[in-house]
Design a protein around this motif. Structure first.
Motif, PDB file in Angstrom:
ATOM      1  N   TYR A   5      -6.432   2.638  -0.439  1.00 22.62           N
ATOM      2  CA  TYR A   5      -5.874   3.048  -1.732  1.00 22.62           C
ATOM      3  C   TYR A   5      -6.935   3.648  -2.644  1.00 22.62           C
ATOM      4  O   TYR A   5      -6.726   4.704  -3.262  1.00 22.62           O
ATOM      5  N   LEU A  34       0.821  -1.206   0.000  1.00 26.94           N
ATOM      6  CA  LEU A  34       0.000   0.000   0.000  1.00 26.94           C
ATOM      7  C   LEU A  34       0.857   1.259   0.000  1.00 26.94           C
ATOM      8  O   LEU A  34       0.556   2.230  -0.716  1.00 26.94           O
ATOM      9  N   TYR A  64      -7.129  -2.436   3.252  1.00 25.27           N
ATOM     10  CA  TYR A  64      -6.014  -1.809   2.540  1.00 25.27           C
ATOM     11  C   TYR A  64      -6.435  -1.389   1.140  1.00 25.27           C
ATOM     12  O   TYR A  64      -6.020  -0.325   0.654  1.00 25.27           O
ATOM     13  N   ARG A  65      -7.276  -2.175   0.515  1.00 29.80           N
ATOM     14  CA  ARG A  65      -7.787  -1.794  -0.802  1.00 29.80           C
ATOM     15  C   ARG A  65      -8.611  -0.518  -0.690  1.00 29.80           C
ATOM     16  O   ARG A  65      -8.526   0.382  -1.537  1.00 29.80           O
TER      17      ARG A  65
END
Length: 495
Positions: free
Chosen positions: A447, A323, A443-444
Motif C-alpha cells: 500500500y 488492501l 501488505y503495508r
C-alpha cells in the motif's frame, strides 16, 4: 566439509555459478537456470561496478557495541560517511538513541605495502579495544592486505588473548570477486565462526513456544521488520531478528530457533545452510515478501511448517481484502503506465511482480547478478507479465541502462537512490526501490509503495525539468545500437 571450516567464504562465482553479464528477453531467461547466463560471460567494455566492502560495511556498522576496523588504505572506509545515516536512523528507530557507527582504519601507506602491515594491524586492534571497549571488533581485510599477503587471521589469532572484545576477521578483498553479494557471505561467515556457540548443547534453554529467525541482512528497515513481526505474531510465533542491529551477545539465539525464514534469498542462503547443518535449524528460502501474492506465499510456507495453514489462510484473506479496498482509488492512475525495475536480483524481480499487481505494465528489469535462487521469480513474472521485454543482468553498467531506457521510455523507474540519476536525467520519474525509513514489504509495504508512486506520477515535473538542463555522456550513435553489444558469452561471441 562445511564452508565455515575455511578462513573465508568461497566466491559466489564458484559456490553458486553466479554471473553478472547477460542481456535477453525475460522469456529467454525463465526456466533455463544457469544455461542462460554462464559465469564466464563478461563484457568487452565495462563502465563501473561496486566493491563488496560497501554492502558489508552497512551490516557491520549496524551491530551495537562494535567497532569496524578496516585494514587497508584510508579511502576504503569513505562509504561509511554516507551509510552512517542509516546506522543513526536504525538505532533511533529501535532504541530511541541516535548513535553513529564506529569505524577505524589502519591507513596503510606505501611503506606499509612494501614492509607489510601486520604490526600496524595488531597495534590498531589493541588500541581499538582499549579506547572503545566494544563487545566485538570486525577486522576487515581490504584489497591491499590481500595483495601483499598480510595474514589477517593470524594477527587476529595472536592478538585475541590481549583484548576483551571478540575479534571477527572479515574478508572483503574487492579484487577476488565481481559478485559483490559475496559480501553478505563474508559477514555471515565471521558471525557463524565466532559469535555462535560451538554446539547446540551450549545454548541455555529459551522460553517455550514457536520461535522463528527472521533474517535481515540489510534487506529492510525497521518499519518493514515491524510489518513482518505483526504478521508472524498474528500466527502465534515469536520472532528473533538478525543480524542487523542485533546485539552480539544475542546472536546465539539464531541457533536455538525452530525455523529460519529468509526475507531475501540473495542475502541469506549461506547462513541458513550453516544453521541447518550445524544446529539442525530448518529454513525456508523461497519468495521475498514484497508484493501481494508473494507475501501470501511467504506466510503460507511459514504457517505450513508449524501446521497453521487454516490460520494463515484466514489472515491472508483478511489482509488482502483490506488492501484491495485501500488500493482501489489509486490503481486507475497506474493503468497503462510502463515501469522499469532495477536492483539486486530478488528485489528487482519481486518489485516488478508488485508493480504488475498494481496495474503497471512491466517493460524492463535490471538485476545486479543472476543465480539459481531466483528461477521461481522469473517463472512468476512470465506468467503474470509476459516475456517479451528486456532483462539486463548487470553490476551497474549505466551505459546499458541509458540505452534501454531511451528505447523503452518507461513512465516510472524504480532503482536504488545512487542509481536513479541516469533515468532522472532522461526525464523519467524515479522512485527509490529501497530506503530503510520507508515501507516496502508485506501488505503495508504494497500500500505505501502504491501511495508514493501515485503522488510521484501525479506530479512528475521535477525530472522533466531536470532533463532540460542536464545530459548524459553518450553519443546518439550508442542509443541506436544493441544495448547488450559489449556482453561476451562464455563461447566468446557478443550478444
Amino acid at each position: 566439509m562445511s564452508h565455515f571450516a575455511l578462513k573465508e567464504p568461497p566466491r559466489r562465482e564458484d559456490r553458486l555459478n553466479a554471473c553478472i553479464a547477460h542481456g535477453a528477453t525475460l522469456g529467454e531467461v525463465a526456466g533455463r537456470r544457469q544455461r542462460c547466463c554462464l559465469p564466464a560471460s563478461e563484457r568487452s567494455f565495462t563502465q563501473n561496478s561496486i566493491c563488496l566492502l560497501l554492502p558489508a560495511l552497512g551490516t557491520m556498522n549496524s551491530i551495537p557495541n562494535s567497532v569496524v576496523l578496516m585494514h587497508g588504505g584510508l579511502g576504503c572506509g569513505s562509504s561509511c560517511h554516507g551509510g552512517n545515516a542509516a546506522v543513526r536512523g536504525g538505532n533511533m528507530q529501535r532504541w530511541g538513541v541516535v548513535k553513529d557507527g564506529t569505524w577505524l582504519s589502519t591507513g596503510l601507506t606505501e611503506a606499509d605495502v612494501i614492509s607489510g602491515g601486520e604490526p600496524k594491524l595488531a597495534e590498531a586492534i589493541v588500541e581499538a579495544d582499549r579506547r572503545y571497549r566494544p563487545a566485538v571488533i570486525f577486522v576487515v581485510s581490504s584489497c591491499v592486505p590481500g595483495i601483499i599477503g598480510d595474514d589477517v587471521d593470524g594477527v587476529v589469532e595472536q592478538t585475541q588473548p590481549e583484548v576483551k572484545a571478540k575479534l571477527l576477521p572479515v574478508h572483503c578483498e574487492g579484487f577476488k570477486t565481481k559478485i559483490w553479494a559475496t559480501a553478505y557471505d563474508a559477514v555471515y561467515h565471521a558471525i557463524g565462526r565466532t559469535l555462535l556457540p560451538e554446539t547446540k548443547a551450549e545454548i541455555a534453554p529459551g522460553k517455550p513456544g514457536k520461535t522463528v529467525n527472521l533474517m535481515n541482512m540489510s534487506s529492510m528497515g525497521r518499519v518493514d521488520e515491524l510489518e513482518l513481526e505483526r504478521l508472524l505474531k498474528a500466527l502465534g510465533l515469536a520472532v528473533n531478528i538478525s543480524p542487523v542491529f542485533a546485539a552480539p551477545a544475542g546472536m546465539q539465539r539464531m541457533a536455538e530457533a525452530d525455523l529460519s525464514i529468509s526475507t531475501c534469498p540473495t542475502h541469506d542462503d549461506y547462513m541458513l545452510n550453516h544453521l541447518k547443518e550445524k544446529y539442525q535449524v530448518p529454513f525456508i528460502l523461497k519468495h521475498m515478501p514484497i508484493g501481494i501474492d508473494n507475501t501470501g506465499k511467504w506466510l503460507q510456507d511459514v504457517a505450513g511448517f508449524f501446521g497453521l495453514g487454516p490460520e494463515a489462510k484466514e489472515l491472508i484473506a483478511q489482509e488482502e481484502a483490506e488492501l484491495a479496498a485501500a488500493l482501489k482509488p489509486l490503481k486507475p492512475m497506474f493503468a497503462g503506465k510502463k515501469a522499469f525495475s532495477s536492483a539486486g536480483e530478488f528485489r528487482a524481480l519481486s518489485t516488478a511482480l508488485l508493480l504488475a499487481e498494481l496495474g503497471f505494465e512491466v517493460v524492463g528489469i535490471r538485476a545486479f547478478h543472476h543465480d539459481e535462487f531466483a528461477e521461481v521469480e522469473y517463472e512468476k513474472l512470465v506468467r503474470l507479465t509476459g516475456q517479451e521485454y528486456p532483462l539486463n543482468i548487470a553490476n551497474c553498467q549505466p551505459f546499458e541502462e541509458a540505452n534501454l531506457l531511451r528505447k523503452i521510455q518507461p513512465d516510472i523507474f524504480l532503482g536504488h537512490m545512487n542509481g536513479n540519476s541516469t533515468a532522472a536525467k532522461l526525464g523519467i520519474p524515479t522512485h527509490v526501490i529501497y530506503n530503510t525509513g520507508l515501507h516496502y514489504v508485506g501488505y503495508r509495504g504494497a500500500y505505501e509503495l502504491a501511495r508514493r508512486l501515485y503522488r510521484q506520477l501525479k506530479n512528475p515535473r521535477f525530472n522533466a525539468n531536470l532533463s532540460r538542463y542536464t545530459s548524459l555522456p553518450y553519443q546518439e550513435s550508442w542509443y541506436r545500437q544493441n544495448p547488450f553489444k559489449y556482453i561476451v558469452t562464455a563461447g566468446g561471441d557478443s550478444e
